[in-house]
Design an enzyme around this catalytic site. Structure first.
Site, PDB file in Angstrom:
ATOM      1  N   ASN A  82      13.773  -3.070  95.092  1.00 15.55           N
ATOM      2  CA  ASN A  82      14.151  -2.729  96.469  1.00 15.55           C
ATOM      3  C   ASN A  82      13.463  -1.457  96.938  1.00 15.55           C
ATOM      4  OD1 ASN A  82      15.864  -4.866  96.586  1.00 15.55           O
ATOM      5  ND2 ASN A  82      17.769  -3.704  96.604  1.00 15.55           N
ATOM      6  N   ILE A  83      13.173  -1.420  98.226  1.00 14.73           N
ATOM      7  CA  ILE A  83      12.559  -0.230  98.811  1.00 14.73           C
ATOM      8  C   ILE A  83      13.354   1.009  98.446  1.00 14.73           C
ATOM      9  CG2 ILE A  83      12.162   0.967 100.993  1.00 14.73           C
ATOM     10  CD1 ILE A  83      11.063  -1.481 102.149  1.00 14.73           C
ATOM     11  N   LYS A  84      14.663   0.850  98.476  1.00 11.48           N
ATOM     12  CA  LYS A  84      15.574   1.940  98.153  1.00 11.48           C
ATOM     13  C   LYS A  84      15.204   2.644  96.843  1.00 11.48           C
ATOM     14  CE  LYS A  84      19.005   4.478  98.627  1.00 11.48           C
ATOM     15  NZ  LYS A  84      19.007   5.414  99.730  1.00 11.48           N
ATOM     16  N   GLY A  85      14.835   1.835  95.853  1.00 12.71           N
ATOM     17  CA  GLY A  85      14.321   2.411  94.624  1.00 12.71           C
ATOM     18  C   GLY A  85      15.349   3.056  93.729  1.00 12.71           C
TER      19      GLY A  85
END
Lengths: 529, 256
Positions: B130-133
């Site tokens: 996820n972009i969130k990382g």
């Protein structure tokens, strides 16, 4: 356990929210939810139809372990579709063949029953007998509810917060002594975690089970065994110990019905969890949800919603308002289905990164916001999981702060945090230490709520107002965009779930004119016959 | 410690070099009494903790006792005997990853990720994808030259193989969190076997698994190309993918 029995201060006096904004938030939740309710009313699912048969008393499974309700619904679906519901073709066939329900199911599975959609007088007759048979199940749910009330009266109701502990061995016969031990150690609520993967089974397993992964299968027999064991322990302890399971996944309506029949007391039941975290089709979920909540309302079961889960994937500060939005939606869907405030264990969690400054003040602000928005709901307060690192010592401290936030903000259902979260499934000693933590905090600070008044223009009050404001903004977007679109866009928990995808979509049917569901009718009408 | 030789031998450190102090806690299935405390001290001695101080003993119900024990452990560890998987690829920034793929592969690198079997815990795969990382690093979706297909939780192995084929995956990332009854090991073996069966060796996607309870040395045993343990960041995974999959361009402006 010493817990404060002082009268709860009105949470609205602890946090002064603008009543106009609060009303607006609720109105928006209603507007966002209404189209979904309409959608749910226009559809049925295989699991709703199977729940109807369960309420009419169809139990058991074939030699392969596939329940007769599945066999019968599958045959009906194949022959005449489910657009009219399962009741009309099944009871019509029963009348014609002179079978009881179990015999009919067995013969249908063997391919020797022809189903049809009855018309005219035959239809009226089939509908009437179906209603009579299904109402017997509804009355059993009513009787279970009365029995619960009697036992609470007799054994006593523990004071808030209720201490909520989990057992999860996979084997019901191991779970029982563990649950009884947990109750003796202080648990007011026992949750039996389900086996991993059960949510994606499109049938409810049968009988007592001893083989589960990271949990125990939810079956009618397991429910019955555990409830009986906890009744025994409740008698011994002089307080009614509640039992929790999960009405979620593809069989949510059936599990709700079984929970009502077997007198479970709480059920995990979130309007969107299955969509977001199990990739179950949104329409399937909302249809199943509505029926299961109607059953819970009838059964006097407290639902627990799953907002805490969003914060395990999204950031607990950035996404705080999505929790509020989901709580408001869950409240709307619950009320629409007939649940009352005391039945709404709306979820939230202590998941803010402890490294960020003022994290505890932020937690207090969020917890207090939930408390003030839903003053009459019990609220389920979930411990930290995301920032439990394996450093069990630090984890124990975090759990202490979690308990303190719970005490300060008057949470009704306190899920006990384990310092070994993210390390092992809890050991005996972990549970003991965790309960010591709870006891210490509530002994030391259980009454602190009376003295705790955040400054009206201070950090906590400002933060709560900010989150509520962001929630209103998001609800406005959702209303403009529709809830199904918002779910598809990844608004909740960063999961993107389009309405035309996901598991269980092939079990959704649009109702035809003349659709009949006697269970749904009895629940909507609050009738017993 | 000054001499190089002595540095390779270590003992636990309490508050003095070489004191060997450790602290353990455990539960014995016996009622709390003198004998129980003696049993705890004896167990500690058998673990090499001698002398052992049973600093805390608490009954947990009628049949169990919980202990906290401190003491000096007699064992030594020679650091030269330690075997770990050292990072054998350079750590690249997202920018360097993107530019390496652009130059070396001249197309986006395709990553298909999933939690397989009954595992519903997407925490791990989401942290990486996820972009969130995770840990302040953005996930692989953030990398412009990586095409990420996150299949989510409880994906069946045949479905994973199918999706890998459909998306022409260069690498398949599998996360396994649930370890009850060694589910993570069984699932991983099943997965790697299925890929070996479905693809000729040279066309098989790179198989990467991750999870908190894997042994990073067990790649051969599990039939995968790489295992990532607890605390792995998206940047490490991206850097590894580049080193394993992206040919070093033959024409370079500067010789290295």
């Amino acid at each position: 356990m010493s817990r404060t029995t002082n009268p709860t201060p009105d949470p609205r006096r602890m946090l002064d929210l603008d009543p106009v904004t609060v009303r607006r938030a609720r109105a928006l939740a209603r507007r966002a939810g209404k189209p979904v309710v309409n959608l749910a009313q226009r559809h049925t699912t295989v699991s709703v139809e199977r729940a109807v048969l369960r309420l009419a008393g169809l139990e058991g499974a074939d030699v392969e372990g596939i329940p007769w309700v599945n066999r019968l619904v599958d045959v009906v679906r194949e022959q005449v579709g489910l657009e009219h519901g399962v009741a009309l073709p099944v009871w019509d066939a029963m009348m014609r063949e002179g079978d009881d329900l179990t015999t009919l199911a067995q013969r249908a599975a063997a391919g020797s029953v022809d189903f049809q959609i009855p018309e005219g007088k035959a239809s009226t007759y089939a509908g009437r007998i179906a209603r009579k048979d299904v109402s017997a199940g509804i009355r059993r749910i009513d009787a279970s509810r009365r029995q619960r009330d009697r036992l609470i009266e007799k054994f006593g109701d523990p004071p808030a917060p209720w201490i909520y502990l989990i057992v999860a061995t996979g084997d019901i016969y191991e779970d029982i002594p563990q649950a009884q031990a947990a109750a003796r150690e202080g648990a007011d609520v026992i949750a039996v975690i389900r086996s991993t993967g059960q949510s994606l089974l499109d049938y409810v397993p049968e009988g007592p089970t001893r083989e589960g992964y990271a949990g125990t299968y939810a079956t009618q027999a397991n429910f019955r065994l555990m409830r009986a064991a906890l009744d025994q322990t409740s008698r011994e302890l002089g307080r009614y110990v509640r039992l929790t399971n999960y009405a979620s996944g593809l069989c949510m309506p059936e599990i709700a019905a079984l929970a009502g029949l077997e007198r479970l007391d709480m059920m995990l039941n979130d309007s969107m969890y299955g969509i977001l975290f199990r990739d179950i089709n949104p329409v399937r979920t909302f249809v199943d949800q509505r029926f299961s909540r109607q059953v819970h309302a009838r059964a006097g079961i407290i639902i627990n919603t799953g907002e805490d889960n969003y914060l395990t994937t999204a950031d607990a500060v950035e996404a705080a308002h999505t929790v509020t939005v989901s709580q408001l939606l869950n409240e709307y869907f619950a009320k629409e289905a007939g649940l009352e405030d005391w039945q709404l264990g709306l979820g939230h969690a202590f998941e803010i990164n402890p490294e960020i400054p003022d994290s505890f003040r932020l937690e207090l602000a969020h917890a207090l916001l939930a408390r003030a928005l839903f003053p009459n709901a019990p609220l389920k307060w979930m411990p930290p999981t995301k920032h439990m690192t394996g450093d069990v010592f630090r984890g124990y401290l975090l759990d202490g702060f979690f308990n303190l936030a719970g005490a300060l903000t008057g949470q009704g259902i306190l899920l006990v945090g384990m310092m070994t979260e993210a390390v092992v499934t809890p050991w005996l000693s972990d549970r003991d230490l965790a309960l010591q933590n709870v006891r210490y905090v509530f002994n030391a600070a259980g009454g602190l709520r009376e003295d705790f008044r955040p400054a009206p223009d201070g950090f906590i009050a400002e933060r709560a107002r900010q989150v509520l404001g962001e929630a209103v903004d998001l609800l406005e977007d959702i209303v403009d965009d529709t809830l199904l679109e918002a779910i598809a866009d990844g608004t909740f928990g960063l999961m993107k779930r389009p309405a035309d995808a996901g598991r269980g979509l092939d079990g959704v049917f649009r109702k035809a004119d003349g659709y009949l569901n006697p269970a749904g009718d009895l629940l909507e009408e609050r009738a017993t016959r | 410690m000054s001499a190089k030789k002595s540095k390779s031998l270590v003992r636990p450190y309490g508050d003095t070099t070489g004191d060997g102090m450790v602290q353990v806690s455990f539960t014995l299935p016996v009622p709390h009494d003198k004998r129980a405390e003696g049993a705890a001290a004896l167990l500690a001695a058998k673990m090499g903790i001698e002398p052992a101080m049973v600093v805390h003993a608490k009954p947990m119900g009628p049949d169990f006792t919980f202990f906290v024990v401190y003491g000096s452990v007699s064992h030594l560890v020679d650091l030269r005997d330690v075997q770990v998987v050292e990072r054998d690829y350079p750590l690249l920034s997202p920018k360097e990853v993107n530019s390496a793929i652009k130059k070396g592969l001249r197309r986006p690198l395709v990553v298909v990720g999933a939690c397989i079997g009954t595992d519903a815990h997407t925490v791990g795969i989401d942290a990486i994808l996820n972009i969130k990382g995770f840990a302040g690093e953005k996930g692989l979706e953030y990398y412009s030259e990586l095409t990420v297909v996150n299949l989510g939780a409880q994906v069946a192995v045949p479905e994973l193989v199918e999706k890998a084929r459909l998306h022409r995956a260069d690498a398949v990332l599998v996360s396994q969190v649930v370890t009850q009854r060694d589910a993570h090991l069984h699932n991983t073996r099943e997965m790697s076997a299925a890929f070996r069966e479905a693809f000729p060796a040279e066309r098989r996607p790179l198989l990467v698994v991750g999870g908190p309870r894997f042994d990073e040395l067990a790649t051969g045993e599990l039939g995968v190309d790489r295992i990532f343990g607890k605390g792995t960041t998206p940047g490490e995974v991206a850097s590894y993918l580049v080193s394993a999959l992206v040919p070093v361009p033959t024409t370079r402006k500067k010789a290295s």
